[in-house]
Write a protein that holds these residues in place. Structure first.
Motif, PDB file in Angstrom:
ATOM      1  N   THR A 303       0.843  -1.188   0.000  1.00 31.74           N
ATOM      2  CA  THR A 303       0.000   0.000   0.000  1.00 31.74           C
ATOM      3  C   THR A 303       0.884   1.245   0.000  1.00 31.74           C
ATOM      4  O   THR A 303       1.792   1.363   0.836  1.00 31.74           O
ATOM      5  N   ARG A 326      -1.201  -1.493 -14.461  1.00 29.71           N
ATOM      6  CA  ARG A 326      -2.234  -2.493 -14.746  1.00 29.71           C
ATOM      7  C   ARG A 326      -1.805  -3.413 -15.884  1.00 29.71           C
ATOM      8  O   ARG A 326      -1.972  -4.640 -15.812  1.00 29.71           O
ATOM      9  N   ASN A 336      -6.612  -9.074 -13.706  1.00 25.64           N
ATOM     10  CA  ASN A 336      -6.899  -7.646 -13.649  1.00 25.64           C
ATOM     11  C   ASN A 336      -7.315  -7.180 -12.252  1.00 25.64           C
ATOM     12  O   ASN A 336      -7.707  -6.018 -12.072  1.00 25.64           O
ATOM     13  N   ASP A 337      -7.226  -8.070 -11.275  1.00 21.98           N
ATOM     14  CA  ASP A 337      -7.726  -7.744  -9.938  1.00 21.98           C
ATOM     15  C   ASP A 337      -6.605  -7.564  -8.910  1.00 21.98           C
ATOM     16  O   ASP A 337      -6.847  -7.656  -7.700  1.00 21.98           O
ATOM     17  N   PHE A 339      -4.568  -4.830  -8.663  1.00 21.55           N
ATOM     18  CA  PHE A 339      -4.200  -3.426  -8.475  1.00 21.55           C
ATOM     19  C   PHE A 339      -5.466  -2.587  -8.323  1.00 21.55           C
ATOM     20  O   PHE A 339      -6.428  -2.759  -9.079  1.00 21.55           O
ATOM     21  N   SER A 340      -5.462  -1.688  -7.341  1.00 19.92           N
ATOM     22  CA  SER A 340      -6.626  -0.821  -7.142  1.00 19.92           C
ATOM     23  C   SER A 340      -6.169   0.515  -6.565  1.00 19.92           C
ATOM     24  O   SER A 340      -5.084   0.621  -5.969  1.00 19.92           O
ATOM     25  N   THR A 341      -6.994   1.538  -6.758  1.00 21.41           N
ATOM     26  CA  THR A 341      -6.709   2.865  -6.207  1.00 21.41           C
ATOM     27  C   THR A 341      -7.924   3.361  -5.435  1.00 21.41           C
ATOM     28  O   THR A 341      -9.056   2.931  -5.679  1.00 21.41           O
ATOM     29  N   LYS A 342      -7.654   4.271  -4.509  1.00 20.69           N
ATOM     30  CA  LYS A 342      -8.745   4.840  -3.704  1.00 20.69           C
ATOM     31  C   LYS A 342      -8.426   6.303  -3.416  1.00 20.69           C
ATOM     32  O   LYS A 342      -7.291   6.647  -3.083  1.00 20.69           O
ATOM     33  N   ASN A 351      -3.106   0.259  -3.989  1.00 23.94           N
ATOM     34  CA  ASN A 351      -2.991  -1.057  -3.346  1.00 23.94           C
ATOM     35  C   ASN A 351      -2.614  -2.128  -4.362  1.00 23.94           C
ATOM     36  O   ASN A 351      -3.198  -2.213  -5.449  1.00 23.94           O
TER      37      ASN A 351
END
Length: 361
Positions: A303, A326, A336-337, A339-342, A351
């Motif tokens: 993170t 990505r 495709n799961d 990497f994520s952003t918030k 993340n």
């Protein structure tokens, strides 16, 4: 061109065992349903089956090297199915004649002194021809089945090689996107330091060269331990800190067990570039970049979070940094799961959930 049966020991053993079974069945039928003695039945079965086995093996070569076997667009046009059938029929007929002729001569040489056997051989010729035609047809079918699966296997290998080449090309393209503005700004900072603080300028040159050496590392090392990736990011942040001073604050909370886990090289750089670009440019407020990492359910959880001024003028850019992340993760893991952003008010978080790998595979 390698023979599909002779080239593979396991297949050849199975092939020979099949003919041994056929030999015993043939001999048993002759003993049970004809007036031949056991010796005559065994000799007859051995001669006819051995010669047919050898000819069946040699049958592959006229098929493999015949003009109609070449899979070209021209042949598909000028070689109709009828010609293909006739070609096989002629090869099968010639093989059948050779088999019956050679087997007859050899059997007469060893068993011709028996009138009963000579009569049996002559009377059984039509039946032998019919059985021989069936066996040769099965052999032809076997060769075509082997050739079909061999073609599928070669096609699969070529497709995998092509995918690998495409993947390597895409990875090279992603690695080549080193931010030129960072390099120019770093050189300008070094130029300024040579006047005000020559010792710091020398240290910065060393860090910049180490950073660039890591960034341009050969693709054969596209997976590296997190320890090396973090060390390089610290070099990057040290270089940027020369420009921004106390406005750039970074801290790392990294679990020791994470350091030897392999991740794609240069995976984290776009994240830190993004944090500095959107957190410090066009803003006078300090930015705090916090990096944490731990292992959870056999995944490496990384993170990276930073604050920013939501009222500052957005920095224009190509917008490729996060997209590159990505794309890179998809190329390595086909998912495709990972990497994520918030984003919440003045807070942005990235993340990663990377499958744990403790060796370069």
């Amino acid at each position: 061109m390698l023979h599909p049966i002779l080239a593979q020991k396991r297949i050849f053993i199975v092939y020979v065992l099949g003919w041994f079974i056929l030999f015993f069945i043939h001999a048993g039928i002759l003993v049970e349903y004809t007036a031949l003695t056991e010796g005559q039945a065994i000799s007859d079965s051995a001669i006819y089956n051995l010669i047919l086995m050898i000819l069946s093996l040699s049958l592959y070569f006229p098929l493999a090297y015949s003009p109609n076997s070449r899979n070209t667009a021209q042949n598909k046009i000028i070689r109709p199915n009828l010609y293909y059938f006739v070609n096989h029929a002629i090869i099968c007929l010639i093989t059948l004649i050779l088999w019956l002729g050679a087997s007859y001569l050899l059997s007469q040489l060893f068993l011709g002194d028996s009138h009963e056997y000579v009569t049996f051989t002559r009377d059984s010729l039509p039946l032998r021809a019919a059985i021989g035609t069936l066996l040769l047809s099965l052999q032809l079918s076997l060769y075509h089945i082997i050739d079909f699966f061999k073609h599928i296997e070669e096609k699969t290998i070529k497709e995998e090689q092509l995918k690998k080449m495409v993947k390597e090309a895409e990875l090279k393209a992603l690695k080549a996107q080193l931010n030129p503005h960072f390099l120019f700004n770093s050189l300008n900072s070094i130029n300024s330091l040579t006047i005000t603080d020559p010792q710091s300028a020398g240290q910065m040159v060393t860090k910049l060269s180490d950073f660039l050496r890591y960034s341009l590392r050969n693709n054969t090392e596209s997976m590296l331990p997190l320890r090396e990736e973090l060390n390089n990011m610290r070099r990057y942040l040290d270089i940027e800190k020369v420009r921004f001073g106390d406005r750039l604050n970074c801290n790392f909370d990294i679990s020791e067990e994470c350091l030897d886990v392999y991740i794609p090289a240069m995976l984290l750089q776009p994240v830190f570039e993004n944090a500095i670009k959107h957190g410090l440019h066009e803003s006078i407020e300090p930015v705090h970049i916090h990096t944490s990492c731990y292992i959870q359910n056999n995944y490496l959880i990384i993170t990276v979070s930073n604050n920013f001024d939501p009222e500052s003028t957005p920095v224009k850019g190509e917008g490729v940094g996060l997209d590159n992340i990505r794309n890179k993760l998809f190329l390595f893991y086909n998912r495709n799961d990972l990497f994520s952003t918030k984003q919440e008010s003045n807070f942005f978080e990235v993340n990663f959930s990377i499958p744990k790998r403790i060796s370069h595979a």
